[in-house]
Motif scaffolding. Sequence first.
Motif, mmCIF file in Angstrom:
data_model
loop_
_atom_site.group_PDB
_atom_site.id
_atom_site.type_symbol
_atom_site.label_atom_id
_atom_site.label_comp_id
_atom_site.label_asym_id
_atom_site.label_seq_id
_atom_site.Cartn_x
_atom_site.Cartn_y
_atom_site.Cartn_z
ATOM 1 N N ILE A 194 17.082 8.360 -1.116
ATOM 2 C CA ILE A 194 16.156 7.281 -0.926
ATOM 3 C C ILE A 194 14.979 7.962 -0.192
ATOM 4 N N ILE A 195 15.163 8.754 0.825
ATOM 5 C CA ILE A 195 14.226 9.759 1.214
ATOM 6 C C ILE A 195 13.259 10.451 0.156
ATOM 7 N N LEU A 234 7.497 10.520 6.761
ATOM 8 C CA LEU A 234 7.827 11.405 5.390
ATOM 9 C C LEU A 234 6.717 12.493 5.148
ATOM 10 N N ASP A 235 5.733 12.523 6.065
ATOM 11 C CA ASP A 235 4.711 13.524 5.736
ATOM 12 C C ASP A 235 5.197 14.809 6.668
ATOM 13 N N GLY A 236 5.994 14.579 7.579
ATOM 14 C CA GLY A 236 6.792 15.690 8.149
ATOM 15 C C GLY A 236 7.442 16.703 7.473
ATOM 16 N N ARG A 294 9.253 9.745 -0.807
ATOM 17 C CA ARG A 294 8.406 11.059 -0.955
ATOM 18 C C ARG A 294 7.842 11.165 -2.361
ATOM 19 N N ARG A 295 8.249 11.166 -3.441
ATOM 20 C CA ARG A 295 7.850 11.208 -4.621
ATOM 21 C C ARG A 295 6.930 10.153 -4.990
ATOM 22 N N GLU A 296 7.343 8.804 -4.275
ATOM 23 C CA GLU A 296 6.141 7.892 -4.556
ATOM 24 C C GLU A 296 5.100 7.712 -3.519
ATOM 25 N N GLY A 297 5.052 8.624 -2.644
ATOM 26 C CA GLY A 297 3.904 8.694 -1.726
ATOM 27 C C GLY A 297 3.902 7.909 -0.692
ATOM 28 N N VAL A 298 5.260 7.397 -0.165
ATOM 29 C CA VAL A 298 5.604 6.623 1.024
ATOM 30 C C VAL A 298 5.495 7.599 2.318
ATOM 31 N N LYS A 299 4.545 7.150 3.249
ATOM 32 C CA LYS A 299 4.300 7.679 4.340
ATOM 33 C C LYS A 299 5.449 7.690 5.652
ATOM 34 N N MET A 300 6.046 6.383 5.549
ATOM 35 C CA MET A 300 7.145 6.161 6.601
ATOM 36 C C MET A 300 8.355 5.523 6.020
ATOM 37 N N ASP A 323 0.790 -1.287 -0.048
ATOM 38 C CA ASP A 323 0.049 0.068 -0.170
ATOM 39 C C ASP A 323 0.900 1.280 -0.093
ATOM 40 N N ARG A 324 2.281 1.115 -0.097
ATOM 41 C CA ARG A 324 3.223 2.117 -0.167
ATOM 42 C C ARG A 324 2.976 3.055 1.138
ATOM 43 N N ARG A 325 2.611 2.774 2.198
ATOM 44 C CA ARG A 325 2.261 3.635 3.413
ATOM 45 C C ARG A 325 4.112 3.620 4.214
#
Length: 91
Positions: free
Chosen positions: A30-31, A80-82, A35-41, A3-5
């Motif tokens: 990597i970070i 990565l939402d921060g 982020r570009r891929e929508g990963v949250k953590m 789910d890319r979370r």
Amino acid sequence: DPDRRRAEFSVLVRSDVKAQGLGWALVTEIIAYARREGVKMLFGEVLRDNTQMLQMCRELGFSIEPDPDDSGIVTVTIDLDGAPASRGAAT
């Protein structure tokens, strides 16, 4: 995760090229990619005695927690939402 979370990362830098900023460049890329891929953590495991990697993770905003199953490992995690990862001194 599908789910890319959450996503796990790993970096290995040869000992003869350490302390040249390569690890910093790899982790910051990597970070940015996550982020570009929508990963949250983003998370990874680091050897407890790898002080350079742990210092870099602190500077980039990762939280660091002991692994409950292995005293020689810590888990590093960044939300990565921060705020964007900061650019501190490379180790």
